[in-house]
Design an enzyme around this catalytic site. Structure first.
Site, PDB file in Angstrom:
ATOM      1  CG  ASN A  86      -1.802  -1.215   1.309  1.00 24.75           C
ATOM      2  OD1 ASN A  86      -2.321  -1.662   0.300  1.00 24.75           O
ATOM      3  ND2 ASN A  86      -1.982  -1.761   2.507  1.00 24.75           N
ATOM      4  CG  HIS A  99       4.863  -2.148   5.094  1.00 25.40           C
ATOM      5  ND1 HIS A  99       4.772  -0.793   5.319  1.00 25.40           N
ATOM      6  CD2 HIS A  99       3.595  -2.621   5.101  1.00 25.40           C
ATOM      7  CE1 HIS A  99       3.507  -0.464   5.464  1.00 25.40           C
ATOM      8  NE2 HIS A  99       2.765  -1.553   5.323  1.00 25.40           N
ATOM      9  CG  HIS A 101       1.055  -6.290   3.772  1.00 21.94           C
ATOM     10  ND1 HIS A 101       0.587  -6.359   5.059  1.00 21.94           N
ATOM     11  CD2 HIS A 101       1.057  -4.976   3.452  1.00 21.94           C
ATOM     12  CE1 HIS A 101       0.308  -5.140   5.500  1.00 21.94           C
ATOM     13  NE2 HIS A 101       0.580  -4.276   4.540  1.00 21.94           N
TER      14      HIS A 101
HETATM   15  P1  AMP Z   1      -0.216  -0.970   5.925  1.00 20.58           P
HETATM   16  O1  AMP Z   1      -1.684  -0.783   6.259  1.00 20.58           O
HETATM   17  O2  AMP Z   1       0.011  -1.539   4.563  1.00 20.58           O
HETATM   18  O3  AMP Z   1       0.567   0.298   6.188  1.00 20.58           O
HETATM   19  O4  AMP Z   1       0.273  -2.094   6.921  1.00 20.58           O
HETATM   20  C1  AMP Z   1       0.826  -1.858   8.176  1.00 20.58           C
HETATM   21  C2  AMP Z   1       0.889  -3.186   8.866  1.00 20.58           C
HETATM   22  O5  AMP Z   1       1.783  -3.084   9.960  1.00 20.58           O
HETATM   23  C3  AMP Z   1      -0.465  -3.654   9.441  1.00 20.58           C
HETATM   24  O6  AMP Z   1      -0.822  -4.894   8.848  1.00 20.58           O
HETATM   25  C4  AMP Z   1      -0.181  -3.777  10.941  1.00 20.58           C
HETATM   26  O7  AMP Z   1      -0.837  -4.873  11.525  1.00 20.58           O
HETATM   27  C5  AMP Z   1       1.324  -3.934  10.974  1.00 20.58           C
HETATM   28  N1  AMP Z   1       1.955  -3.503  12.208  1.00 20.58           N
HETATM   29  C6  AMP Z   1       1.783  -2.325  12.863  1.00 20.58           C
HETATM   30  N2  AMP Z   1       2.548  -2.296  13.971  1.00 20.58           N
HETATM   31  C7  AMP Z   1       3.243  -3.463  14.002  1.00 20.58           C
HETATM   32  C8  AMP Z   1       4.194  -4.028  14.893  1.00 20.58           C
HETATM   33  N3  AMP Z   1       4.608  -3.386  15.995  1.00 20.58           N
HETATM   34  N4  AMP Z   1       4.695  -5.253  14.609  1.00 20.58           N
HETATM   35  C9  AMP Z   1       4.284  -5.924  13.513  1.00 20.58           C
HETATM   36  N5  AMP Z   1       3.391  -5.438  12.631  1.00 20.58           N
HETATM   37  C10 AMP Z   1       2.866  -4.228  12.877  1.00 20.58           C
END
Ligand code: AMP
Ligand code: ZN
Length: 136
Positions: A86, A99, A101
């Site tokens: 995203n 990042h 996924h």
């Molecule tokens: P996005 O919505 O593509 O920005 O995805 C961010 C992702 O980061 C989400 O799926 C969250 O669940 C994940 N996330 C946020 N904080 C953490 C954390 N401390 N450790 C692992 N994943 C995280």
């Protein structure tokens, strides 16, 4: 980037469930997984999104995704795999550190589409107009 949660994870200030690490990337389990094994590839350097990510890392991230998809599919016996990435709030990005996924999918799991959209259609001439605009 002291306020970036992923930079803090990479720096070891916040714990994470790490499944892979090399000089460029750390791969962690997502804290709120869409499915068992949902992981995130994080570049160690802070880039907010795909627009900022250097080309050299784009190639590396996709090679690593392929390697991890094969490894995770073998270990988890999942039946398919989604790669989701995203960029921008409007696109669903919530953490502004690039990042990718990695989401294993299971035949007997929650089989909702992760990304659903209404299938629109183009009006006469619109496709040609877009090709004129977008052809690279
Ligand atoms: P996005 O919505 O593509 O920005 O995805 C961010 C992702 O980061 C989400 O799926 C969250 O669940 C994940 N996330 C946020 N904080 C953490 C954390 N401390 N450790 C692992 N994943 C995280
Ligand atoms: Zn960061």
């Amino acid at each position: 980037m002291e306020n970036c949660i992923f930079c803090r994870i990479i720096a070891g200030e916040i714990p994470s469930a790490t499944i892979y690490e090399d000089e460029d990337f750390k791969v962690i389990l997502d804290i709120s997984p869409a499915a068992k094994g949902h992981a995130l590839i994080l570049p160690k350097q802070h880039y907010a999104n795909l627009y900022e990510l250097p080309e050299e890392l784009c190639g590396k991230v996709m090679k690593l995704a392929k390697r991890l998809a094969a490894h995770m599919t073998e270990k988890l016996s999942c039946d398919g795999f989604n790669l989701v990435q995203n960029n921008g709030e409007v696109a669903g990005q919530t953490v502004f550190h690039f990042h990718l996924h990695l989401i294993p999918r299971y035949k007997d799991g929650d089989n909702r589409d992760l990304l659903t959209w209404n299938q629109l259609s183009y009006q006469d001439g619109e496709t040609d107009q877009l090709v004129g605009l977008l052809r690279l």
